[in-house]
Design an enzyme around this catalytic site. Sequence first.
Site, short mmCIF file in Angstrom:
data_model
loop_
_atom_site.label_atom_id
_atom_site.label_comp_id
_atom_site.label_asym_id
_atom_site.label_seq_id
_atom_site.Cartn_x
_atom_site.Cartn_y
_atom_site.Cartn_z
N TRP A 37 -4.39 3.04 -1.80
CA TRP A 37 -4.42 3.92 -2.80
C TRP A 37 -4.67 3.09 -4.25
CZ3 TRP A 37 -0.04 3.52 0.83
CH2 TRP A 37 0.34 2.87 0.72
N ARG A 38 -4.35 1.75 -4.04
CA ARG A 38 -4.56 1.47 -5.12
C ARG A 38 -6.26 0.52 -5.18
NH1 ARG A 38 -0.13 -3.28 -4.14
NH2 ARG A 38 1.76 -2.22 -4.92
N GLU A 50 1.82 8.06 -4.49
CA GLU A 50 3.10 9.05 -5.06
C GLU A 50 4.21 9.46 -4.62
OE1 GLU A 50 4.64 6.60 -6.83
OE2 GLU A 50 3.20 5.26 -7.27
N GLN A 55 10.76 7.66 -0.40
CA GLN A 55 12.01 7.74 0.39
C GLN A 55 11.05 7.10 1.94
OE1 GLN A 55 14.26 9.22 -0.51
NE2 GLN A 55 14.49 9.58 -2.16
N THR A 56 9.96 6.50 1.89
CA THR A 56 8.95 5.62 3.04
C THR A 56 8.84 4.48 2.59
OG1 THR A 56 8.42 7.77 2.67
CG2 THR A 56 6.78 6.56 4.55
N LEU A 93 7.40 12.48 9.02
CA LEU A 93 7.89 11.67 7.25
C LEU A 93 8.94 12.17 6.69
CD1 LEU A 93 4.29 11.58 5.25
CD2 LEU A 93 5.83 9.46 5.74
N GLY A 94 9.60 13.80 7.01
CA GLY A 94 10.53 13.84 6.24
C GLY A 94 10.76 14.67 4.34
N TYR A 133 10.46 10.27 -12.65
CA TYR A 133 9.54 8.68 -11.94
C TYR A 133 8.00 8.94 -11.74
CZ TYR A 133 7.75 6.23 -8.17
OH TYR A 133 6.83 4.97 -7.40
N ASP A 151 12.51 3.04 -10.34
CA ASP A 151 12.34 4.11 -8.61
C ASP A 151 13.66 2.69 -8.32
OD1 ASP A 151 11.21 1.68 -7.63
OD2 ASP A 151 10.04 3.23 -6.84
N CYS A 205 11.55 -9.75 -5.40
CA CYS A 205 13.07 -9.50 -5.94
C CYS A 205 14.21 -8.45 -4.70
CB CYS A 205 13.16 -8.93 -7.26
SG CYS A 205 14.38 -8.39 -7.40
N CYS A 215 9.66 -16.92 -7.43
CA CYS A 215 9.78 -15.33 -8.18
C CYS A 215 9.33 -15.96 -9.66
CB CYS A 215 11.16 -15.06 -8.86
SG CYS A 215 10.82 -13.28 -9.88
#
Length: 365
Positions: A37-38, A50, A55-56, A93-94, A133, A151, A205, A215
């Site tokens: 998707w990028r 998105e 949650q995945t 996927l829930g 978000y 997020d 991170c 970092c």
Amino acid sequence: MHKAAQPSQAPIDTPAVRRIRRALLAWYTRSARDLPWRRTRHPYPVWVAEIMLQQTRIDQGTPYFERFMEAFPTVEALASAPEDAVLKLWEGLGYYARARNLHRAARLVAHERGGQFPETADDWQTLPGIGRYTAGAIASIAFHEAVPVLDGNVKRVLSRLFDIATSIGQAATERRLWALAEALVPARRPGDFNQALMELGAIVCTPKSPSCTICPVRGVCKAFVRGTQAERPVRGKKPAAPHHELVVAAIEKNGRFLLGKRPPSGLLGGLWEFPGGQVEAGETHEQALKRVIRGELGVELRVGGLAAVVNHAYSHFKVTLNVYRCSIASGSPRPVTHTGLKWVPRAWFGRYAFPKANLKFLKAL
Ligand code: SF4
């Protein structure tokens, strides 16, 4: 074709903020993972990703994204798909409300907006299932609007960068984090900056053992300077998730099993399932099954042997499913709590979208 929106406010410009932006953008240009998707800035795949990736985990979500985009390559294709087909591609996927809302929103865009996507975060938030978000992510990535995202990854990064000692569960801390994210997002490349913050949280991170030595923002990270990384973010104590004992009826007749379709809203809405319910205090599994099925299908049940026991964890509770082979002793099933019933041969199970907990015991039948 969509066009870029104007930034909604003037981003803050201090030397420290400029340093964070420069370091993160340079690092993102060098190190961003190549994710499907990028490879585009078109709002439709950005939006689908998105919603799907919330949650995945990325490694788990990527094949789902690819299958979904192949089946529904445009918002019009998604809008004209039946809900069962959308849920089938979401199976496992829930958080199925995400899929139902995405489908409803696609219909609004295709049918009521003439295929025109919203261009600002405020307008995105008028669509079902899109909160601050998601709206910020889509508007900044696809329309270059200088709006923030927050997020779980960004919360962790900001809590450490600014060494925030209050619990991220508190509303005041959440407001502070949004304000920091808003102050940081630049007018130039806001989408890349937001993705850089999320990417940093995902691969550098990280929750445990952040890789501070590599970092790009360690020079301005207050937690790194003070050695408090492991204590940030501060989390309030979570109450233990309740556990429910459930009984499930695998009702068979002439080689077919009885499935029920759940109502469109609520937990697991629109999915197909084996009927069943919760065991009440003092009940045997057989008593519970007979009571539950009488209420759900209006029939008397003959309960046979135990076919499977599976455990499953949802976000706020855990369940144990005790699956019994059953047959109908008397009566004709009718949908009371379901919106529809079907007798389905085992070989056709693959055509239906089941909750993950049901998928765990299909093989045992
Ligand atoms: Fe996170 Fe460490 Fe980087 Fe600070 S220096 S942002 S704690 S990885």
